[in-house]
Design a protein around this motif. Structure first.
Motif, short mmCIF file in Angstrom:
data_model
loop_
_atom_site.label_atom_id
_atom_site.label_comp_id
_atom_site.label_asym_id
_atom_site.label_seq_id
_atom_site.Cartn_x
_atom_site.Cartn_y
_atom_site.Cartn_z
N ASN A 1 0.83 -1.21 0.00
CA ASN A 1 0.00 0.00 0.00
C ASN A 1 0.87 1.26 0.00
O ASN A 1 0.56 2.25 -0.67
CB ASN A 1 -0.92 0.01 1.23
N ASP B 1 -2.91 5.22 7.31
CA ASP B 1 -3.75 4.04 7.54
C ASP B 1 -4.26 4.11 8.97
O ASP B 1 -3.58 4.61 9.87
CB ASP B 1 -2.93 2.78 7.31
N LYS C 1 -10.85 1.20 2.35
CA LYS C 1 -10.10 0.25 1.51
C LYS C 1 -11.05 -0.82 0.99
O LYS C 1 -11.96 -1.25 1.73
CB LYS C 1 -9.00 -0.40 2.33
#
Length: 575
Positions: free
Chosen positions: A20, A59, A110
């Protein structure tokens, strides 16, 4: 603004998954300068080293420190940074709380769609630019306000013209980090010979010097001359346009010349210098210096006006002192010793000069003329009319056979009435003639305070013998109109005998209208009240023999710290 090389905004991506992290890096590396971090702790270390980021994408689920916790730690240090959270599940409570408190701009779930993520990031970039612009504008405004207040306060603490000029150059030089500075005032369109300078210090007692040879005189300084001609700020930075034929660029200081003007008047020219090789002033700094210069020019204009007023005041005081001496000399300071007669007189103006006057004139035939008068108003105009009246009066009394007092009064009015009426002035006065051979006193009163007559010998005898004081003064109440009220004076004279021990007293209203302590109510509460003639008589009753007018004046003035009116008193005592 947080920008990297080439003017790109700086963006940080934080994710514990390498795939990612690489994807995010490749997505934004063309439009942004991208920094990568594998955890919240790692991201904080990067921020410590690199400073503010325009955008942080983090994140949410990371070991050790989740995304919202990490982002919350950046808020205080970097309030303008735009924060975006990536999450693969719905953590409603944490995300909603972070968004509501302003810690997170938006969140993306996501897996994300690249176009959607780019749209959000571009929106975040636009938001950051607008926010940063407004923040910078606010900071500049606050800095401008702070500097203007500080400089204006420092400048206005002194009204003295020369000390203010020195304060201006020192305050501007220190505030805007100049190595040195020079301020030269102007008179008209020409520089004066006065020079006010500033020299920065790099330590206690150690000045940051620029070689004097590298700073030309103002008369030879091209930038200064250009500012004088154009009335515009001039910036000289040789490093921007180096001249191969000129002296080494490293030896030439950076120069900023600012004209100080106010209302079409060129008041002074300011030249600030920075050492060669240092950074020149930014455009926003120059704009701020010009704003401060406007305030400084206003202060200089006011200080210059204040200085002129002070000089004019000093000159006026000097001239008034001369006028006071002339007026004092115009009033007789002495007169011949008179057998069997004692004359006392005193005139104390409330200002340097005044309208009160007295005259003691001993005629060759033996008559003694006395007068006390008061021109309406105070100061120089009243003094001029007083001088005119004294001149005309002495001419009248100098005749071989002077007229009666009421005729003299009529003649005085005829000579002065035109000027008095046209200037809305008038004169009150009492004129009396005492003839020792007949002990007769003839007088005329033109609207003045009543003269008083009493036997001072009888008064002092009763006081000495501790008798009840039964004597009262005789107020001579025959009175006409003041001079200058009508073209022809209206009034009559009168006569009275003055025996041995009698006193004839004249005063101006500055005596009878002076304030003294009084207990009119009889309850022990002392208040200020006008003296009036009744109060003056009470003071006279307390005066022992011989009668001294100086003692009376001292008692009156002891209760009047500020003299409101001219005070004149005259006595003629038959011994």
């Amino acid at each position: 603004m947080s920008q990297g090389n080439g003017g790109k905004l700086r963006l940080m991506v934080v994710d514990d998954e390498p795939d990612n992290l690489d994807l995010l890096y490749r997505t934004f590396r063309r439009e942004f300068t991208v920094f990568k971090a594998v955890s919240g702790h790692n991201a904080l270390q990067t921020l410590d080293q690199e400073g503010e980021m325009a955008i942080i994408i983090s994140d949410q689920r990371m070991p050790g420190m989740n995304g919202t916790e990490f982002l919350s730690r950046t808020v205080d240090r970097f309030p303008d940074t735009i924060r975006i959270v990536l999450t693969g599940y719905t953590d409603v409570e944490d995300l909603v709380g972070a968004i509501n408190t302003g810690k997170v701009f938006k969140y993306i779930t996501k897996p994300w769609m690249p176009d959607d993520l780019k749209a959000v990031v571009n929106q975040a970039a636009d938001t950051y630019k607008v926010l940063k612009q407004r923040t910078n504008e606010l900071n500049r405004a606050l800095r401008r306000e702070s500097i203007l207040n500080a400089v204006t306060t420092a400048i206005r603490e002194s009204l003295d013209y020369h000390s203010m000029l020195q304060t201006i150059i020192e305050t501007l030089g220190r505030t805007f980090e100049a190595s040195s500075g020079i301020l030269r005032p102007l008179e008209g369109s020409h520089l004066t010979s006065e020079v006010f300078s500033y020299q920065a210090q790099v330590g206690p007692g150690v000045e940051l010097a620029i070689g004097q040879s590298s700073i030309p005189s103002f008369e030879q300084d091209e930038a200064v001359q250009a500012a004088l001609e154009t009335w515009k700020t001039q910036v000289v930075d040789a490093s921007q346009n180096p001249d191969p034929q000129a002296e080494a660029v490293s030896e030439k200081p950076i120069q900023l010349v600012v004209p100080l003007t106010y209302q079409q008047s060129f008041l002074a020219v300011l030249s600030l210098y920075r050492s060669p090789g240092t950074q020149s002033w930014k455009s926003e700094d120059i704009e701020l210096i010009e704003g401060v210069a406007e305030q400084a020019a206003l202060a200089i204009s006011q200080a210059k006006l204040y200085q002129q007023i002070q000089q004019q005041t000093q000159q006026m005081r000097a001239e008034l002192e001369v006028a006071r001496q002339i007026q004092t000399n115009l009033l007789r300071q002495s007169w011949p010793d008179l057998e069997g007669i004692k004359v006392q007189a005193s005139c104390i103006p409330a200002r340097e000069v005044g309208g009160d006057f007295f005259e003691v004139f001993v005629h060759p035939q033996g008559d003694i003329w006395v007068t006390v008068g008061d021109v309406s108003g105070k100061g120089v105009p009243a003094a001029l009319f007083m001088a005119s009246l004294i001149s005309v009066l002495r001419r009248e009394l100098s005749q071989e056979v002077p007229p009666e007092p009421d005729v003299v009064m009529y003649n005085l009015n005829g000579s002065l009435s035109d000027d008095l009426i046209s200037n809305n002035r008038f004169i009150t006065m009492v004129l009396a003639r005492y003839t020792p051979t007949t002990q007769q006193l003839a007088y005329a009163n033109a609207g003045h305070v009543y003269p008083m007559v009493w036997s001072h010998r009888t008064l002092t005898s009763q006081v000495a013998n501790q008798e009840s004081i039964s004597i009262e003064p005789n107020y001579l109440k025959t009175r006409g109109i003041p001079l200058g009220i009508r073209p022809a004076w209206k009034g009559t004279g009168d006569k009275i005998a003055l025996n041995s021990g009698d006193v004839f007293l004249l005063t101006s209203d500055g005596i009878t209208e002076a304030t003294v302590p009084s207990d009119h109510a009889g309850n022990g509460q002392i208040t200020s009240a006008m003296l009036q003639q009744a109060g003056l008589w009470q003071l006279l009753k307390q005066e022992p023999s011989p009668l001294l007018l100086a003692n009376i004046l001292t008692k009156i003035q002891a209760h009047n710290q500020v003299q409101e009116d001219d005070q004149t008193i005259l006595s003629l005592e038959v011994l």
